[in-house]
Design a protein around this motif. Structure first.
Motif, PDB file in Angstrom:
ATOM      1  N   SER A 142       0.857  -1.563  -0.209  1.00 31.31           N
ATOM      2  CA  SER A 142       0.004   0.214   0.318  1.00 31.31           C
ATOM      3  C   SER A 142       0.980   1.100  -0.135  1.00 31.31           C
ATOM      4  O   SER A 142       0.232   2.541  -0.192  1.00 31.31           O
ATOM      5  N   GLY A 151      -0.961  -4.329   5.893  1.00 38.02           N
ATOM      6  CA  GLY A 151       0.294  -5.114   4.970  1.00 38.02           C
ATOM      7  C   GLY A 151       0.998  -5.392   4.663  1.00 38.02           C
ATOM      8  O   GLY A 151       1.306  -6.229   3.459  1.00 38.02           O
ATOM      9  N   ASP A 163      -0.760  -8.547   3.030  1.00 40.22           N
ATOM     10  CA  ASP A 163      -1.158  -8.186   1.573  1.00 40.22           C
ATOM     11  C   ASP A 163       0.157  -8.104   0.772  1.00 40.22           C
ATOM     12  O   ASP A 163      -0.147  -8.646  -0.040  1.00 40.22           O
ATOM     13  N   THR A 164       1.064  -7.657   0.889  1.00 38.20           N
ATOM     14  CA  THR A 164       2.398  -7.983   0.197  1.00 38.20           C
ATOM     15  C   THR A 164       2.984  -8.730   0.580  1.00 38.20           C
ATOM     16  O   THR A 164       3.776  -9.348  -0.112  1.00 38.20           O
TER      17      THR A 164
END
Length: 228
Positions: A33, A137, A140-141
């Motif tokens: 993000s 994050g 997600d990463t």
């Protein structure tokens, strides 16, 4: 051993936090993000965890260990990654933990963590937001990187920077998205990456590599005897 304590407004009422320690950070981890905003200011790269071998993403702020080329009077003029914002703070069991041994708390000119009424200060609210960015994050990463790896899109980059003093610097262990490999993917795979939002991240990341030239120029201009 680090002095980790649960953050408490009474116990830590007089603790102050400074950004001056940014000057010794040449690299910071980032999450997906952050790619778009971070790529405006820094080279965004991938590298591997030395212990696990897993890929993670980060930004380069200096070309040598412990030297940030972008700080101005101890502060970064552009986007400050969440990994820097949260220096000295961690989350464990949904609680914020503070490491009082962290250099972020050693400067006398730091800003308070709490207001006089016990409410979080603007600085602490930035820390809280940064912890939230990282908490959401990181998984997600990992998923983004997993998709890039599954399509064999990450490739090592050789970075050798030359300077007027004749002493080159080599940056090892860095990876980037291979645009050649990306453009060679079947249409269905590209569509999947597009729908996942990975294409935007890939192009942000690859375009940001050009910031390495900016870092090299800054370092070169600071060499002894460099023209003013």
């Amino acid at each position: 051993m680090p002095k980790w304590e649960l953050l408490d407004h009474q116990q830590h009422a007089k603790v102050r936090i400074s950004r001056a320690c940014d000057e010794s950070r040449h690299f910071a981890q980032v999450v997906a993000s952050e790619f778009v905003e971070a790529s405006i200011h820094y080279p965004v790269v991938f590298t591997k965890n030395a212990e696990t071998g897993a890929f993670y993403a980060g930004v380069i702020m200096g070309l040598e260990q412990g030297r940030n080329l972008l700080t101005n009077d101890g502060a970064l003029p552009g986007y400050r990654p969440a990994d820097l914002e949260r220096q000295g703070f961690f989350v464990t069991d949904d609680n914020i933990v503070i490491d009082l041994d962290n250099p972020a708390f050693s400067a006398k000119d730091g800003l308070p963590l709490f207001e006089d009424n016990g409410e979080p200060s603007p600085m602490l609210m930035r820390v809280q937001r940064a912890l939230g960015v990282l908490h959401a994050g990181l998984p997600d990463t990992e998923a983004v990187i997993g998709r890039l790896v599954s399509h064999r899109l990450l490739e090592p980059i050789d970075v050798v920077l030359n300077f007027d003093d004749g002493k080159p610097i080599r940056l090892d262990g860095l990876y980037t998205v291979s645009l050649d490999s990306l453009h060679a993917l079947p249409d269905a795979a590209v569509l999947d990456l597009f729908r996942a939002g990975d294409l935007q991240l890939a192009y942000c990341q690859t375009s940001s590599i050009g910031h390495l030239r900016t870092l090299a120029k800054i370092r070169n201009d600071r060499l002894p005897g460099a023209a003013p």
